[in-house]
Scaffold this motif. Structure first.
Motif, short mmCIF file in Angstrom:
data_model
loop_
_atom_site.label_atom_id
_atom_site.label_comp_id
_atom_site.label_asym_id
_atom_site.label_seq_id
_atom_site.Cartn_x
_atom_site.Cartn_y
_atom_site.Cartn_z
N ALA A 1 1.50 2.16 11.98
CA ALA A 1 0.87 1.40 10.84
C ALA A 1 0.28 2.29 9.78
O ALA A 1 0.67 2.04 8.74
N SER A 2 -0.20 3.44 10.44
CA SER A 2 -0.75 4.20 9.51
C SER A 2 0.25 5.10 8.70
O SER A 2 0.02 5.17 7.23
N ILE A 3 1.33 5.38 9.38
CA ILE A 3 2.51 6.04 8.43
C ILE A 3 3.24 4.95 7.61
O ILE A 3 3.50 5.50 6.47
N MET A 4 3.46 3.86 8.02
CA MET A 4 4.16 3.07 7.02
C MET A 4 3.20 2.34 5.81
O MET A 4 3.83 2.38 4.72
N GLY A 5 1.92 2.37 6.13
CA GLY A 5 0.95 2.14 5.12
C GLY A 5 0.98 3.30 3.97
O GLY A 5 0.99 3.34 2.91
N ALA A 6 0.95 4.49 4.62
CA ALA A 6 1.02 5.74 3.73
C ALA A 6 2.34 5.87 2.78
O ALA A 6 2.27 5.87 1.82
N LEU B 1 -8.97 1.02 12.77
CA LEU B 1 -8.62 0.79 11.31
C LEU B 1 -9.33 1.75 10.49
O LEU B 1 -8.73 2.42 9.58
N THR B 2 -10.34 2.52 10.87
CA THR B 2 -10.99 3.42 10.16
C THR B 2 -10.01 4.84 10.10
O THR B 2 -9.83 5.27 9.09
N GLY B 3 -9.29 5.00 11.15
CA GLY B 3 -8.29 6.20 10.96
C GLY B 3 -7.14 5.79 10.33
O GLY B 3 -6.61 6.77 9.32
N MET B 4 -6.72 4.58 10.38
CA MET B 4 -5.51 4.14 9.27
C MET B 4 -6.07 4.24 7.86
O MET B 4 -5.28 4.85 6.86
N ILE B 5 -7.22 3.81 7.62
CA ILE B 5 -7.72 3.79 6.15
C ILE B 5 -7.93 5.30 5.64
O ILE B 5 -7.53 5.51 4.49
N LEU B 6 -8.16 6.23 6.75
CA LEU B 6 -8.34 7.65 6.31
C LEU B 6 -7.13 8.43 5.75
O LEU B 6 -6.78 8.73 4.59
N VAL B 7 -5.95 8.02 6.50
CA VAL B 7 -4.59 8.56 6.48
C VAL B 7 -4.16 7.80 5.11
O VAL B 7 -3.31 8.52 4.23
N TRP B 8 -4.32 6.54 4.92
CA TRP B 8 -3.91 5.86 3.60
C TRP B 8 -4.33 6.51 2.49
O TRP B 8 -3.72 6.47 1.47
N SER B 9 -5.73 6.70 2.54
CA SER B 9 -6.47 7.08 1.39
C SER B 9 -6.00 8.79 0.92
O SER B 9 -5.91 8.93 0.03
#
Length: 97
Positions: free
Chosen positions: A72-77, A12-20
């Protein structure tokens, strides 16, 4: 056969990094880029965010759930950048009238 990691990093940390990064890029583009060039700039920055998402999840070092984590990281972004661009588009419509 490789041994399982004893304490794997939190995905989740990596996903939050991409989203931010996506959120900061979209806000910066909305503020600093002229209105006719916002959409091309958002498309280019989204391409960079996609590459960042792949790089972060590859750096995570686990194959299990790779596709789910990347998507998940790309769709969130994509959703974050879309919401920010809709906000700037509505603001442009409100100020033009």
């Amino acid at each position: 056969m490789s041994e399982p990691a004893l304490a794997p990093r939190n995905a989740l940390t990596g996903m939050i990094l991409v989203w931010s990064v996506a959120l900061l890029a979209a806000v910066a583009i909305g503020i600093f880029v002229a209105e006719p060039w916002r959409m091309p700039a958002l498309l280019v920055s989204f391409g960079g965010v996609v590459l960042l998402g792949f790089a972060v999840q590859l750096g995570y070092g686990r194959t299990h759930g790779f596709v789910v984590r990347v998507s998940a990281s790309i769709m969130g972004a994509l959703l974050l950048m879309g919401v920010v661009s809709v906000g700037f588009g509505l603001a442009a419509i409100a100020t033009a009238g």
